[in-house]
Design an enzyme around this catalytic site. Structure first.
Site, PDB file in Angstrom:
ATOM      1  N   HIS A  24       0.822  -1.223   0.000  1.00 13.52           N
ATOM      2  CA  HIS A  24       0.000   0.000   0.000  1.00 13.52           C
ATOM      3  C   HIS A  24       0.855   1.271   0.000  1.00 13.52           C
ATOM      4  O   HIS A  24       0.490   2.272   0.622  1.00 13.52           O
ATOM      5  CB  HIS A  24      -0.928   0.031   1.221  1.00 13.52           C
ATOM      6  N   HIS A  78     -11.957 -12.025   3.949  1.00 12.29           N
ATOM      7  CA  HIS A  78     -11.609 -10.724   3.346  1.00 12.29           C
ATOM      8  C   HIS A  78     -11.204 -10.955   1.894  1.00 12.29           C
ATOM      9  O   HIS A  78     -10.459 -11.875   1.585  1.00 12.29           O
ATOM     10  CB  HIS A  78     -10.462 -10.126   4.159  1.00 12.29           C
ATOM     11  N   GLU A  80      -9.479  -8.839  -0.158  1.00 15.26           N
ATOM     12  CA  GLU A  80      -8.238  -8.263  -0.675  1.00 15.26           C
ATOM     13  C   GLU A  80      -7.300  -9.411  -1.067  1.00 15.26           C
ATOM     14  O   GLU A  80      -7.235 -10.449  -0.395  1.00 15.26           O
ATOM     15  CB  GLU A  80      -7.583  -7.334   0.364  1.00 15.26           C
ATOM     16  N   ASP A  82      -4.286 -10.261  -1.011  1.00 16.57           N
ATOM     17  CA  ASP A  82      -3.252 -10.919  -0.204  1.00 16.57           C
ATOM     18  C   ASP A  82      -3.862 -12.069   0.604  1.00 16.57           C
ATOM     19  O   ASP A  82      -3.133 -12.917   1.125  1.00 16.57           O
ATOM     20  CB  ASP A  82      -2.502  -9.933   0.705  1.00 16.57           C
ATOM     21  N   HIS A 144     -10.740  -4.655   6.811  1.00 18.94           N
ATOM     22  CA  HIS A 144     -10.390  -3.329   6.368  1.00 18.94           C
ATOM     23  C   HIS A 144     -11.022  -2.964   5.029  1.00 18.94           C
ATOM     24  O   HIS A 144     -10.757  -1.890   4.474  1.00 18.94           O
ATOM     25  CB  HIS A 144      -8.854  -3.288   6.395  1.00 18.94           C
ATOM     26  N   ASP A 163      -7.279  -9.073   8.865  1.00 18.02           N
ATOM     27  CA  ASP A 163      -6.273  -8.001   8.970  1.00 18.02           C
ATOM     28  C   ASP A 163      -6.127  -7.442  10.386  1.00 18.02           C
ATOM     29  O   ASP A 163      -5.034  -7.001  10.780  1.00 18.02           O
ATOM     30  CB  ASP A 163      -6.651  -6.835   8.049  1.00 18.02           C
ATOM     31  N   TYR A 191       1.592  -1.233  11.578  1.00 17.68           N
ATOM     32  CA  TYR A 191       0.501  -1.754  10.741  1.00 17.68           C
ATOM     33  C   TYR A 191      -0.776  -0.951  11.006  1.00 17.68           C
ATOM     34  O   TYR A 191      -1.491  -0.554  10.081  1.00 17.68           O
ATOM     35  CB  TYR A 191       0.288  -3.236  11.079  1.00 17.68           C
ATOM     36  N   HIS A 224      -1.920 -11.695   9.099  1.00 15.52           N
ATOM     37  CA  HIS A 224      -0.533 -11.273   8.848  1.00 15.52           C
ATOM     38  C   HIS A 224       0.267 -11.394  10.140  1.00 15.52           C
ATOM     39  O   HIS A 224      -0.210 -10.977  11.211  1.00 15.52           O
ATOM     40  CB  HIS A 224      -0.446  -9.806   8.425  1.00 15.52           C
TER      41      HIS A 224
HETATM   42 FE1  FEO Z   1      -6.807  -5.830   3.704  1.00 15.05          FE
HETATM   43 FE2  FEO Z   1      -4.130  -7.976   4.396  1.00 15.05          FE
HETATM   44  O1  FEO Z   1      -5.455  -7.134   3.366  1.00 15.05           O
END
Ligand code: FEO
Length: 397
Positions: A24, A78, A80, A82, A144, A163, A191, A224
């Site tokens: 990001h 989620h 996204e 990743d 997120h 996240d 983070y 993560h």
């Molecule tokens: Fe909102 Fe780890 O992606």
């Protein structure tokens, strides 16, 4: 592969992205992990997937522990990429698996993966029994993305919040009690500051919701970084403080400079802050990447931004930082602006008005000098720093 369990019959099947160095727009100096969990019960399921380039490694890990034909559910907390980057491929090789996700996830996933994924919508409070465990879902919109949700296993008191509570921290150690706490908390804060900070009001609501549900946590397993199994309430308490805008009684001076004049002013402002016994750090935008700067700003109660004028605008690196800041909406800070100009006096005060209009309080007038600051101006810059420090020292909590 060594089997890593985070609970009875629950295995970590994530991957470690050792050399991830950007996320990001921020540097991720310690890499990251994409955590996924395999629950082997009477019914079997995978919670979250990984970033697309790691799909083969990820599926191979699952195959070492169970047959893909036996997977009943893929929970995608989620969308996204990743975390959902391998979901379509995993669904393809798990013939009877249904993907459980929120309505927003299902809508968004059509744009990434087409309309034919085997999906089933779940909502807050839905429960799916697996045998000894029950999947319980809590929608967490905007934590997120709009599609986000948490999965909770009440029998083992394990929360998988995707996240939330994560860190970009690649390590061969999986649990929080196996890594240095100082590094872990620094990465968790970084983070939060760079990714979750603008969502603070929603995080506070979510923390209230969780408290209202009286959920207990033995393990918090984010998507993560390391997993919180030792005193997981510590990261929840940290999120509460960070979301409320907790900051240290310290200041940060962040500047860019063309011929050194703005840098001289910034250093004099820092001297003034130190004269008032307030800790300060001085960060050049040329030498520090946005994640470091944003984290330093997040920690401080006072922020002095410095830029020279270039043509009719502030120097571009400062405009870039302001773009980040407008999106991140730091709370509870006192802002100041300073810089040097050549022939276009007024550019910085104009920029100051933009900063104030974005919701950043700036009680002191903008400090600007023409060309190199002289001795009187250096003295005035030091007094400006003292005035800024006094505002912090007098600030009532
Ligand atoms: Fe909102 Fe780890 O992606």
């Amino acid at each position: 592969m060594e089997k890593i369990t985070i609970g009875k019959g629950i295995y970590w099947v994530g991957v470690t992205d050792w050399n991830l160095r950007e996320f990001h727009g921020y540097r991720t100096g310690r890499g990251s992990t994409y955590n996924s969990y395999l629950i082997l019960d009477e019914k079997k399921c995978v919670v979250d997937t990984v970033k697309t380039p790691f799909t083969s490694e990820f599926i191979a890990k699952i195959k070492e522990l169970t047959s893909l034909e036996d997977i009943d559910y893929i929970i995608s907390n989620h969308l996204e990429l990743d975390h959902a980057g391998a979901v379509a491929e995993l669904a393809k090789v798990c013939p009877r698996a249904k993907i459980l996700a929120t309505g927003q996830w299902i809508e968004g996933a059509k744009k990434y993966f087409g309309p034919n994924l085997p999906v089933q919508q779940v909502r807050t409070g839905d429960k799916i029994p697996l045998g000894k465990n029950t999947l319980t879902f809590i929608e967490a919109p905007m934590l997120h993305w709009p599609d986000s949700m948490f999965t909770y296993l009440p029998e083992q008191e394990i929360l998988m919040p995707n996240d939330a509570f994560g860190q970009h921290y690649a390590t061969s150690q999986i649990f929080n009690d196996q890594v240095p706490e100082e590094i872990l908390m620094e990465e968790a804060l970084r983070y939060f500051a760079t990714i979750l900070q603008p969502l603070s009001p929603l995080i506070l609501k979510m923390l209230d919701k969780i408290a209202g549900l009286k959920l207990k946590f033995k393990v918090i397993a984010p998507s993560h970084g390391v997993i919180w199994r030792n005193a997981p309430e510590k990261i929840i308490a940290a999120y509460q403080r960070w979301s409320e805008g907790e900051a240290n009684r310290e200041a940060v001076v962040v500047y860019d400079t063309m011929w050194g004049s703005t840098e001289i002013i910034g250093r004099k402002i820092a001297e003034g802050i130190m004269k008032e016994n307030l800790p300060v750090s001085v960060l050049s935008l040329k030498e520090n990447e946005p994640g470091d700067i944003i984290t330093a700003i997040f920690k401080a109660k006072a922020v002095a931004l410095g830029a020279p004028a270039l043509n009719n605008l502030p120097f571009p690196e400062m405009v870039k930082l302001f773009t980040f800041l407008k999106g991140l909406k730091p709370k509870n800070k006192i802002w100041a602006l300073f810089g040097s100009y050549g022939w276009n006096k007024g550019i910085l005060p104009q920029f100051g008005e933009e900063i104030k209009a974005a919701g950043f309080p700036m009680p002191l007038p903008v400090f600007e000098t023409r060309f190199r600051p002289g001795p009187e101006e250096e003295k005035a810059a030091q007094e400006f720093g003292q005035a800024l420090a006094k505002l912090i020292n007098n600030k009532q909590e």
